[in-house]
Motif scaffolding. Structure first.
Motif, PDB file in Angstrom:
ATOM      1  N   ASP A 126       0.866  -1.174   0.000  1.00  0.00           N
ATOM      2  CA  ASP A 126       0.000   0.000   0.000  1.00  0.00           C
ATOM      3  C   ASP A 126       0.903   1.225   0.000  1.00  0.00           C
ATOM      4  OD1 ASP A 126      -1.599   2.222   0.753  1.00  0.00           O
ATOM      5  OD2 ASP A 126      -3.046   0.899   1.724  1.00  0.00           O
ATOM      6  N   PRO A 136      -6.087  -1.217  11.376  1.00  0.00           N
ATOM      7  CA  PRO A 136      -7.070  -1.880  10.511  1.00  0.00           C
ATOM      8  C   PRO A 136      -8.230  -2.437  11.325  1.00  0.00           C
ATOM      9  CG  PRO A 136      -5.158  -3.284  10.836  1.00  0.00           C
ATOM     10  CD  PRO A 136      -4.833  -1.968  11.483  1.00  0.00           C
ATOM     11  N   ASP A 137      -9.365  -2.619  10.673  1.00  0.00           N
ATOM     12  CA  ASP A 137     -10.540  -3.180  11.344  1.00  0.00           C
ATOM     13  C   ASP A 137     -10.311  -4.646  11.699  1.00  0.00           C
ATOM     14  OD1 ASP A 137     -11.865  -0.769  11.078  1.00  0.00           O
ATOM     15  OD2 ASP A 137     -12.683  -1.293   9.115  1.00  0.00           O
ATOM     16  N   ILE A 138      -9.518  -5.350  10.874  1.00  0.00           N
ATOM     17  CA  ILE A 138      -9.166  -6.735  11.160  1.00  0.00           C
ATOM     18  C   ILE A 138      -7.649  -6.802  11.217  1.00  0.00           C
ATOM     19  CG2 ILE A 138     -11.204  -7.705  10.056  1.00  0.00           C
ATOM     20  CD1 ILE A 138      -9.524  -8.326   7.632  1.00  0.00           C
ATOM     21  N   SER A 151      -4.050  -6.862  10.429  1.00  0.00           N
ATOM     22  CA  SER A 151      -3.487  -6.538   9.128  1.00  0.00           C
ATOM     23  C   SER A 151      -2.792  -7.721   8.478  1.00  0.00           C
ATOM     24  CB  SER A 151      -2.506  -5.373   9.256  1.00  0.00           C
ATOM     25  OG  SER A 151      -1.468  -5.702  10.162  1.00  0.00           O
ATOM     26  N   ARG A 152      -2.253  -8.643   9.278  1.00  0.00           N
ATOM     27  CA  ARG A 152      -1.532  -9.776   8.669  1.00  0.00           C
ATOM     28  C   ARG A 152      -2.470 -10.638   7.835  1.00  0.00           C
ATOM     29  NH1 ARG A 152       0.222 -12.720  14.173  1.00  0.00           N
ATOM     30  NH2 ARG A 152       0.309 -10.542  14.766  1.00  0.00           N
ATOM     31  N   PHE A 153      -3.728 -10.835   8.343  1.00  0.00           N
ATOM     32  CA  PHE A 153      -4.689 -11.635   7.593  1.00  0.00           C
ATOM     33  C   PHE A 153      -5.163 -10.890   6.352  1.00  0.00           C
ATOM     34  CE2 PHE A 153      -5.311 -13.059  12.073  1.00  0.00           C
ATOM     35  CZ  PHE A 153      -4.715 -14.310  11.930  1.00  0.00           C
ATOM     36  N   GLU A 154      -5.352  -9.591   6.500  1.00  0.00           N
ATOM     37  CA  GLU A 154      -5.759  -8.773   5.360  1.00  0.00           C
ATOM     38  C   GLU A 154      -4.682  -8.797   4.278  1.00  0.00           C
ATOM     39  OE1 GLU A 154      -5.968  -4.552   6.049  1.00  0.00           O
ATOM     40  OE2 GLU A 154      -7.753  -4.373   4.805  1.00  0.00           O
ATOM     41  N   THR A 155      -3.424  -8.715   4.689  1.00  0.00           N
ATOM     42  CA  THR A 155      -2.314  -8.713   3.740  1.00  0.00           C
ATOM     43  C   THR A 155      -2.191 -10.064   3.040  1.00  0.00           C
ATOM     44  OG1 THR A 155      -1.107  -7.100   5.074  1.00  0.00           O
ATOM     45  CG2 THR A 155       0.173  -8.369   3.475  1.00  0.00           C
ATOM     46  N   ASP A 209      -4.523 -12.301   2.605  1.00  0.00           N
ATOM     47  CA  ASP A 209      -5.674 -12.451   1.721  1.00  0.00           C
ATOM     48  C   ASP A 209      -5.469 -11.680   0.416  1.00  0.00           C
ATOM     49  OD1 ASP A 209      -8.451 -13.354   1.259  1.00  0.00           O
ATOM     50  OD2 ASP A 209      -8.906 -11.210   1.327  1.00  0.00           O
ATOM     51  N   HIS A 210      -4.891 -10.479   0.530  1.00  0.00           N
ATOM     52  CA  HIS A 210      -4.609  -9.672  -0.663  1.00  0.00           C
ATOM     53  C   HIS A 210      -3.580 -10.364  -1.542  1.00  0.00           C
ATOM     54  CE1 HIS A 210      -3.753  -6.283  -3.251  1.00  0.00           C
ATOM     55  NE2 HIS A 210      -2.484  -6.281  -2.844  1.00  0.00           N
TER      56      HIS A 210
END
Length: 209
Positions: free
Chosen positions: A117, A188-190, A192-196, A198-199
């Motif tokens: 990002d 982050p709302d969730i 960040s490691r999981f969001e990253t 997943d991305h």
């Protein structure tokens, strides 16, 4: 390793650059409306123009350094084409270029293939620059940024690192004790490691299809 005279000269130059004010300096919200096409035949000219727009001191004939300490004087205004542009290896995702042996230009990859990002990164790096915990953030352009170049440095081997261990540990402790404001590093709302992750998975699947 560089000698003490080289280190002293380099330190004086860096102190001089830190004293130069610019609307782009440490300001991730202001973006120069130009980009670099790494594949263009005039790529180096594009890089020069952006570096000069963000770092006018590169061609400022009024710049006067401490002659006794640095033995440097700018008597004539250098032309734009006289500024060297050299590729630098070692970037993980960015293409790196050194301009006039003075500043580092980072060209980011296309957003479609980048997993970083760049907005968050730019704001964090600019904030770290203000804390003197990162290279000087000279400014942003549409697909990259210009920052301080660390001259006369080289990676340490394991054996060379041993006596510097306590200093490295202290520097790392100081770095990790910093608390970035939420406007710089929003929570982050969730997690960040999981969001990253997943991305990344979605990016890999899209690239494979």
């Amino acid at each position: 390793m560089p000698d003490i005279a080289t280190i002293t000269k380099h330190s004086a130059l860096q102190e001089h650059r830190r004293s130069i004010e610019s609307p782009f300096r440490d300001n991730a919200d202001l973006i120069l409306p130009f980009s670099v096409d790494p594949q263009a035949s005039n790529r180096d000219d594009q890089i020069r123009q952006i570096a000069i727009a963000i770092c006018p001191f590169l061609v400022d004939r009024e710049v006067k350094l401490n002659h006794a300490l640095c033995s440097v004087a700018v008597d004539d205004k250098p032309s734009e084409l006289s500024l060297s542009v050299k590729p630098l290896s070692g970037g993980l995702s960015n293409e790196l270029f050194v301009v006039a042996d003075t500043v580092l230009v980072r060209i980011h990859p296309d957003d479609a293939v980048s997993m970083v990002d760049r907005e968050k990164e730019s704001h964090l790096v600019a904030w770290l620059s203000r804390q003197y915990m990162a290279p000087i953030f000279y400014g942003r352009f549409q697909n990259g940024r210009v920052e301080e170049l660390y001259l006369h440095v080289e990676p340490l081997t394991y054996k060379e690192m041993v006596p510097y261990g306590p200093y490295i540990a202290q520097a790392m402790a100081d770095f990790h004790s910093l608390v970035a404001p939420t406007r710089v590093l929003p929570k982050p709302d969730i997690p960040s490691r999981f969001e990253t992750v997943d991305h990344w998975v979605k990016t890999i699947l899209c690239s494979a299809s």
